[in-house]
Design an enzyme around this catalytic site. Structure first.
Site, short mmCIF file in Angstrom:
data_model
loop_
_atom_site.label_atom_id
_atom_site.label_comp_id
_atom_site.label_asym_id
_atom_site.label_seq_id
_atom_site.Cartn_x
_atom_site.Cartn_y
_atom_site.Cartn_z
N GLY A 209 0.82 -1.21 0.00
CA GLY A 209 0.00 0.00 0.00
C GLY A 209 0.85 1.25 0.00
O GLY A 209 2.04 1.22 -0.33
N ASN A 210 0.23 2.39 0.36
CA ASN A 210 0.95 3.67 0.42
C ASN A 210 0.39 4.50 1.57
O ASN A 210 -0.48 4.05 2.31
CB ASN A 210 0.83 4.41 -0.92
N HIS A 211 0.90 5.72 1.70
CA HIS A 211 0.57 6.55 2.87
C HIS A 211 -0.62 7.49 2.65
O HIS A 211 -0.87 8.37 3.47
CB HIS A 211 1.78 7.39 3.28
N SER A 212 -1.37 7.33 1.58
CA SER A 212 -2.46 8.25 1.30
C SER A 212 -3.50 8.24 2.41
O SER A 212 -3.97 7.18 2.83
CB SER A 212 -3.13 7.90 -0.03
N ALA A 276 -4.48 7.57 -4.65
CA ALA A 276 -3.12 7.05 -4.87
C ALA A 276 -3.25 5.56 -5.19
O ALA A 276 -3.21 4.71 -4.30
CB ALA A 276 -2.25 7.27 -3.64
#
Length: 433
Positions: A209-212, A276
């Site tokens: 995943g990502n930090h969005s 994102a």
């Protein structure tokens, strides 16, 4: 949105009217001009001085005061109001409004005004579900009144059921929505907004995943709602409350995001892709939790379909390999498919789907953003440097650039994400008109 809006707030005689004090305070803080009208029974629960202190204006209640000025006042309030909101709305007042009774200041203003009517019913559960109350509410809906459904929870009687006045934030959302649909510059438009990040499963408990945080996308969706648009918000997993009055679609993976977007844009005017979306996903997620003794994972990214160097799910020396494959590019696919090209706008002209993209960069922001704008044939690209502390993931502010197809670049100052959202819709509005 609420700055200088003239809102007449009716307060009826129910225990929930104490919650309206906070609503008046929040409206006043947001810049609205709030005139409060109280019924005589509301005066038994909260004194007029409380509302006057919060609104910084007089409170109105007596239609029969001896000076005779009330007759002039109720007409003035009716004509100046941009919204009449009744919070809480009791069964008694709902019945009066449905049948045109005008025996107090509030019902007289309600019958005289051309402003939209918003009702927030709050009462004992069996009073709310009674056929008479439901019939009255149905009649008011048919006439264009907007009804905020009461919440389910513990009532003043001690019982659990439907009848609680919703929280202030939800009421504020309903007020903004009603004002927007009455006079917003996006009335009649349907927009699709994506927000948050996607989660690509490695196994049932882990993901790529990502930090969005979703804050930018949610601000964009909320601003569109406040301007009167019908909004579809497609969101990855976030910890934000859903904006009131939008059509919320929850997804987890990039594949689910693509399916939801494709299903939503055919009759849309605008798509804003602020999510994102993961570029890659594990090719073969494990159906069971990968045990720690297998080894520490390392990542092998691939845009092709070449064979894995190691067997996925098994130790490879001192590490563990996860083979990643490329996800579909939603905006690029839309450019190729030309979805929405035959939609007619409000003026009756054929108009393509307006597509707005985002570029979250860590280096070479200008060059990377220009490349993305051209490659994906976007109408507008919003770019930011997520390495800045005052911009990007998780922050409440953003520092963005707007890139246009004519090679114009706008360098916006650092501002709250709500301000960026307003600036985006200002640019989109010019494309629509």
């Amino acid at each position: 949105m609420l700055q200088n809006k003239h809102i007449v707030l009716g307060i009826c005689g129910g225990i929930a009217c104490y919650k309206a004090v906070d609503l008046v305070s929040k409206l006043q803080q947001a810049g609205a001009v709030v005139d409060v009208i109280m019924t005589e029974s509301a005066d038994e629960f909260v004194r007029p001085l409380t509302f006057s202190t919060m609104s910084h204006r007089p409170v109105y209640s007596d239609l029969w005061e001896p000076s005779g000025q009330a007759a002039e006042t109720h007409i003035r309030l009716a004509e100046e109001a941009e919204l009449l909101a009744i919070v809480p709305a009791t069964a008694n007042t709902i019945a009066k409004l449905a049948h045109g009774f005008t025996d107090n200041m509030l019902t007289t203003v309600a019958l005289a005004t051309q402003a939209p009517l918003l009702l927030a019913p709050a009462m004992y559960k069996d009073m709310y579900t009674h056929p008479a109350t439901q019939a009255n509410l149905s009649l008011l809906r048919q006439r264009g009144a907007y009804i905020v459904e009461p919440a389910v929870g513990r009532l003043a009687s001690g019982t659990i059921g439907t009848g609680r006045l919703p929280d202030t934030e939800l009421l504020l959302g309903a007020i903004r929505l009603t004002l927007g649909r009455h006079s917003g510059d996006l009335v009649g438009r349907r927009v699709v907004v994506t927000a948050g990040g996607t989660q690509e499963p490695i196994d049932p408990v882990r993901y790529v995943g990502n930090h969005s945080s979703g804050k930018m996308g949610y601000a964009i969706a909320t601003e569109a709602r406040d301007r009167g648009a019908d909004v579809v918000l497609i969101t990855g997993p976030v910890s934000l409350p859903a904006p009131y009055g939008v059509d919320l679609i929850r997804i987890e993976t990039a594949s689910q995001m693509r399916d939801a977007v494709m299903a939503s844009v055919n009759d849309a005017d605008v798509l804003v892709m602020s999510a994102a979306v993961a570029d890659f996903r594990p090719a073969h997620p494990s159906p069971q939790k990968i045990k720690k003794h297998v080894g520490e994972p390392s990542i092998i990214a691939s845009s092709g379909q070449q064979k894995q160097a190691t067997t996925e799910g098994h130790a490879a020396g001192d590490g563990f390999s996860i083979h990643l494959v490329r996800n579909a590019d939603i905006l690029a696919d839309l450019a190729t498919m030309q979805i929405g090209q035959q939609r007619r706008n409000r003026e009756g002209r054929l108009q393509p789907l307006i597509r707005v993209g985002f570029a979250a960069e860590t280096e070479n922001v200008i060059a990377n953003a220009r490349d993305k704008l051209v490659r994906k044939q976007l109408d507008l690209l919003v770019a930011n440097d997520v390495m800045r502390s005052d911009s990007g993931f998780g922050a409440d502010t953003n520092k963005v650039y707007f890139f246009h197809p004519d090679e114009t670049v706008e360098d916006l100052p650092v501002m709250p994400k709500t301000g960026v959202a307003a600036a985006i819709w200002d640019r989109v509005l010019s494309l629509l008109t």
